[in-house]
Structures are given as structure tokens and as C-alpha cells.
Scaffold this motif. Sequence first.
Motif, PDB file in Angstrom:
ATOM      1  N   LYS A  62       0.816  -1.213   0.000  1.00 34.84           N
ATOM      2  CA  LYS A  62       0.000   0.000   0.000  1.00 34.84           C
ATOM      3  C   LYS A  62       0.851   1.266   0.000  1.00 34.84           C
ATOM      4  O   LYS A  62       0.504   2.261  -0.649  1.00 34.84           O
ATOM      5  CB  LYS A  62      -0.918   0.016   1.223  1.00 34.84           C
ATOM      6  N   GLY A  63       1.967   1.227   0.718  1.00 33.50           N
ATOM      7  CA  GLY A  63       2.837   2.396   0.767  1.00 33.50           C
ATOM      8  C   GLY A  63       3.347   2.783  -0.612  1.00 33.50           C
ATOM      9  O   GLY A  63       3.356   3.965  -0.983  1.00 33.50           O
ATOM     10  N   GLN A  64       3.751   1.798  -1.391  1.00 29.13           N
ATOM     11  CA  GLN A  64       4.221   2.073  -2.748  1.00 29.13           C
ATOM     12  C   GLN A  64       3.080   2.522  -3.642  1.00 29.13           C
ATOM     13  O   GLN A  64       3.263   3.329  -4.552  1.00 29.13           O
ATOM     14  CB  GLN A  64       4.885   0.822  -3.333  1.00 29.13           C
ATOM     15  N   GLY A  65       1.880   2.002  -3.364  1.00 29.21           N
ATOM     16  CA  GLY A  65       0.713   2.437  -4.124  1.00 29.21           C
ATOM     17  C   GLY A  65       0.440   3.916  -3.916  1.00 29.21           C
ATOM     18  O   GLY A  65       0.209   4.672  -4.868  1.00 29.21           O
ATOM     19  N   LEU A  66       0.486   4.346  -2.666  1.00 31.76           N
ATOM     20  CA  LEU A  66       0.283   5.769  -2.368  1.00 31.76           C
ATOM     21  C   LEU A  66       1.401   6.617  -2.953  1.00 31.76           C
ATOM     22  O   LEU A  66       1.162   7.716  -3.466  1.00 31.76           O
ATOM     23  CB  LEU A  66       0.192   5.989  -0.860  1.00 31.76           C
ATOM     24  N   LYS A  67       2.621   6.112  -2.899  1.00 31.89           N
ATOM     25  CA  LYS A  67       3.760   6.862  -3.454  1.00 31.89           C
ATOM     26  C   LYS A  67       3.568   7.096  -4.955  1.00 31.89           C
ATOM     27  O   LYS A  67       3.790   8.212  -5.453  1.00 31.89           O
ATOM     28  CB  LYS A  67       5.069   6.126  -3.202  1.00 31.89           C
ATOM     29  N   SER A  68       3.153   6.063  -5.668  1.00 31.40           N
ATOM     30  CA  SER A  68       2.920   6.217  -7.112  1.00 31.40           C
ATOM     31  C   SER A  68       1.831   7.251  -7.373  1.00 31.40           C
ATOM     32  O   SER A  68       1.940   8.068  -8.288  1.00 31.40           O
ATOM     33  CB  SER A  68       2.523   4.866  -7.730  1.00 31.40           C
ATOM     34  N   GLY A  69       0.774   7.222  -6.564  1.00 31.17           N
ATOM     35  CA  GLY A  69      -0.313   8.181  -6.736  1.00 31.17           C
ATOM     36  C   GLY A  69       0.128   9.605  -6.442  1.00 31.17           C
ATOM     37  O   GLY A  69      -0.163  10.532  -7.206  1.00 31.17           O
ATOM     38  N   PHE A  70       0.847   9.803  -5.352  1.00 31.46           N
ATOM     39  CA  PHE A  70       1.321  11.138  -4.998  1.00 31.46           C
ATOM     40  C   PHE A  70       2.331  11.659  -6.026  1.00 31.46           C
ATOM     41  O   PHE A  70       2.322  12.846  -6.364  1.00 31.46           O
ATOM     42  CB  PHE A  70       1.949  11.119  -3.606  1.00 31.46           C
ATOM     43  N   ASP A  71       3.198  10.778  -6.508  1.00 32.16           N
ATOM     44  CA  ASP A  71       4.165  11.182  -7.539  1.00 32.16           C
ATOM     45  C   ASP A  71       3.449  11.646  -8.801  1.00 32.16           C
ATOM     46  O   ASP A  71       3.857  12.618  -9.445  1.00 32.16           O
ATOM     47  CB  ASP A  71       5.106  10.018  -7.876  1.00 32.16           C
ATOM     48  N   PHE A  72       2.369  10.961  -9.160  1.00 31.96           N
ATOM     49  CA  PHE A  72       1.599  11.328 -10.347  1.00 31.96           C
ATOM     50  C   PHE A  72       0.971  12.714 -10.180  1.00 31.96           C
ATOM     51  O   PHE A  72       1.027  13.547 -11.085  1.00 31.96           O
ATOM     52  CB  PHE A  72       0.504  10.281 -10.609  1.00 31.96           C
ATOM     53  N   VAL A  73       0.384  12.950  -9.013  1.00 39.78           N
ATOM     54  CA  VAL A  73      -0.243  14.252  -8.752  1.00 39.78           C
ATOM     55  C   VAL A  73       0.805  15.355  -8.742  1.00 39.78           C
ATOM     56  O   VAL A  73       0.600  16.425  -9.329  1.00 39.78           O
ATOM     57  CB  VAL A  73      -1.001  14.224  -7.404  1.00 39.78           C
ATOM     58  N   GLN A  74       1.949  15.082  -8.115  1.00 44.42           N
ATOM     59  CA  GLN A  74       3.013  16.082  -8.066  1.00 44.42           C
ATOM     60  C   GLN A  74       3.508  16.427  -9.463  1.00 44.42           C
ATOM     61  O   GLN A  74       3.704  17.605  -9.802  1.00 44.42           O
ATOM     62  CB  GLN A  74       4.177  15.556  -7.209  1.00 44.42           C
ATOM     63  N   ALA A  75       3.698  15.398 -10.288  1.00 45.27           N
ATOM     64  CA  ALA A  75       4.166  15.623 -11.653  1.00 45.27           C
ATOM     65  C   ALA A  75       3.134  16.412 -12.461  1.00 45.27           C
ATOM     66  O   ALA A  75       3.481  17.303 -13.239  1.00 45.27           O
ATOM     67  CB  ALA A  75       4.454  14.287 -12.335  1.00 45.27           C
ATOM     68  N   SER A  76       1.852  16.096 -12.263  1.00 54.03           N
ATOM     69  CA  SER A  76       0.787  16.818 -12.965  1.00 54.03           C
ATOM     70  C   SER A  76       0.782  18.292 -12.590  1.00 54.03           C
ATOM     71  O   SER A  76       0.663  19.163 -13.449  1.00 54.03           O
ATOM     72  CB  SER A  76      -0.575  16.199 -12.643  1.00 54.03           C
ATOM     73  N   ASN A  77       0.945  18.576 -11.309  1.00 53.98           N
ATOM     74  CA  ASN A  77       0.957  19.960 -10.858  1.00 53.98           C
ATOM     75  C   ASN A  77       2.192  20.717 -11.340  1.00 53.98           C
ATOM     76  O   ASN A  77       2.126  21.896 -11.664  1.00 53.98           O
ATOM     77  CB  ASN A  77       0.869  20.016  -9.330  1.00 53.98           C
ATOM     78  N   GLU A  78       3.328  20.032 -11.399  1.00 59.35           N
ATOM     79  CA  GLU A  78       4.558  20.682 -11.842  1.00 59.35           C
ATOM     80  C   GLU A  78       4.546  20.992 -13.336  1.00 59.35           C
ATOM     81  O   GLU A  78       5.267  21.877 -13.798  1.00 59.35           O
ATOM     82  CB  GLU A  78       5.763  19.809 -11.493  1.00 59.35           C
ATOM     83  N   ASN A  79       3.713  20.273 -14.087  1.00 61.46           N
ATOM     84  CA  ASN A  79       3.609  20.535 -15.528  1.00 61.46           C
ATOM     85  C   ASN A  79       2.798  21.789 -15.830  1.00 61.46           C
ATOM     86  O   ASN A  79       2.697  22.220 -16.986  1.00 61.46           O
ATOM     87  CB  ASN A  79       2.968  19.334 -16.241  1.00 61.46           C
ATOM     88  N   ASN A  80       2.179  22.357 -14.764  1.00 60.18           N
ATOM     89  CA  ASN A  80       1.403  23.604 -14.900  1.00 60.18           C
ATOM     90  C   ASN A  80       0.267  23.496 -15.919  1.00 60.18           C
ATOM     91  O   ASN A  80      -0.091  24.470 -16.565  1.00 60.18           O
ATOM     92  CB  ASN A  80       2.317  24.775 -15.288  1.00 60.18           C
ATOM     93  N   ASN A  81      -0.271  22.312 -16.069  1.00 58.14           N
ATOM     94  CA  ASN A  81      -1.429  22.110 -16.934  1.00 58.14           C
ATOM     95  C   ASN A  81      -2.674  22.355 -16.082  1.00 58.14           C
ATOM     96  O   ASN A  81      -2.964  21.606 -15.159  1.00 58.14           O
ATOM     97  CB  ASN A  81      -1.428  20.683 -17.498  1.00 58.14           C
ATOM     98  N   TYR A  82      -3.414  23.419 -16.385  1.00 61.44           N
ATOM     99  CA  TYR A  82      -4.541  23.804 -15.531  1.00 61.44           C
ATOM    100  C   TYR A  82      -5.538  22.664 -15.356  1.00 61.44           C
ATOM    101  O   TYR A  82      -6.092  22.474 -14.280  1.00 61.44           O
ATOM    102  CB  TYR A  82      -5.265  25.026 -16.103  1.00 61.44           C
TER     103      TYR A  82
END
Length: 303
Positions: A62-82
Amino acid sequence: MSKIVAIIPAFNEEVALGSVILRTLQYVDKVIVVNDGSSDKTEDVAKLAGAEVISHSSNLGKGQGLKSGFDFVQASNENNNYDELFSIIVTIDGDGQNNPDEIPQLVAPIISGEADFVNGSRYIEGSKEDDTPGYRRVGQKVLDKATNISSGLNITDSQSGFRAFSKKTIPFFKLNDSGFGIESEMLSDAAEAGIKVVEVPITVRYDLNGSTENPITHGVGVLLKIIKDMELRRPLIYFTLPGFIIFLIGIISGIWFLNDYLNGTSINFGPTVIAIMLIIVGLFLMLNGILLDSIRKLINRKL
């Protein structure tokens, strides 16, 4: 207006997952399902229900599952795509035990600015402890106490997977634990970073068989990881407190043996040597804890 994304770690959850996703989508802008090496139709069900799926080739925990999800959200936000800029992240289990209808009350403290981390709790403000199976509640109380000692918080439900986070909290989570110990680790990380944590009441269904691991094995494993985590987070508790107890036993034993000697009683050198060793070991542990705590505080100041 705040955009909300939900992360659902899932391992062989084909039965309940579709319903969880559809109900969650009523309250969030996007659902990300992390398919953690499932051998059933979890991935297919998630896609059909409208979720974006991240798949692990094997079961990583589960920990790795959450990490993958958080990494995805972080990457999405850093791409500045509204269209992909999310300000609130909700985590919810995919087994149907959590109620997606409670998402609005979970995110409300973040929207109002009251907190940056909201923990859903089964045990506050009228939530009924009797709803929790007895064997679960006993173990839960032990894990709650250990987590609170490690984190310095006062959390009533440390193992809840139903939570909400402000996007600015993401960088502070180490997400090192790959298993269920991730729940306690995130609380400790938040406390260490000075993130404001509040709890809101939630309900949980226990008539669903959502557990993928033996509860005793699960509980013991999480407890050991929490205790291990104290080595760096709370060295005074992990080293100095046990060291003081050992030192005190050695001193008392030494006084006892010395008293026998002064009264002319024959001395057994074996116990005397053990008493001296206890004093030395106790002193070493106490000094080690004090030194590590000083180093930890120094590092935190520099950060």
C-alpha cells in the motif's frame, strides 16, 4: 475553486472497486487507481468506471501504491497544466469500507484553511467504538499509542486510510514504508514538518471482507515499524528511556550486592559483574539517545 483528486490503492479489489470509483467521482474531479499487481480484473474495472490507472507489475504494498499516486499528482501539478492542477488530494480504500459520501466533510477543513492534513477517524464525535470488532480495536489502540508517541500528535485513528491533504504537504511525505505502516509514517512526517493535522468523524463498514492480510500479522508488522521509526524520530524514547531503566536496575543490583558484602555475606561475583555490565550498557544507551537527539535537532534547525 479547489480541484480535488482521489487516490485509491487497489489490490484484487474487482468486487467493490467500481462502486467506490463511481461514488467518489461525485465529489472529486479525478480518480487515480493504483493497481498494485492485482491478479483479478481490478485494472479493467477501474478503467470502465472512469478512473485513470497506474499499474505495478507486482504487488509492492500500500505504501508504494500511495507513493505512485502522490508522484503522479506532483508531476501533474509541476507541468502547470490547468486541467491537471489539483489543490487537494483524497486517499480512500478501494474495498468499499469507506464511505465516499463523506468526502465533502473530509476536505472542508482544507478548503476553509483550518488544516492541511485531515485524518478520517472512526472514534471521535459520536463515532461508535462498538462498531469495530473487539480484536481490531485492541490492536488499534496499541498502534494509536505507539504512533502518537512517535509523532507527538494526539490522533484517535492512526491507521485510517481515508484522508485529505493540501497539495503543499506532498513534498514533506517521505513515503518510505512500502506496506500498511505508511499510515503512521505519514502522520509522523506531518508532525515533523509542522503541518496542521485535524481529525473529522467517518464511518466504516465491517460487513465487507476488505482485509488482504491477517490482522495479527498486519498489526505486529506495523507496530515493529513504528518502534523502529522512533530510533531516528524519538531517540530519547528509543534509547535513553530503556537505557535509564537498565542503568537503574544495575545500580539497584549493585547496591544490593554491596550491602551483602558490607554485612559480611559471601559475594557471588557473577551477579556483581552483571550489575556492572547493566550500568555500563544503560549509560551507553542514555548517552547515545541524548547524542542522537541533539544531532536530530541540529539537522532540523538547518533544514
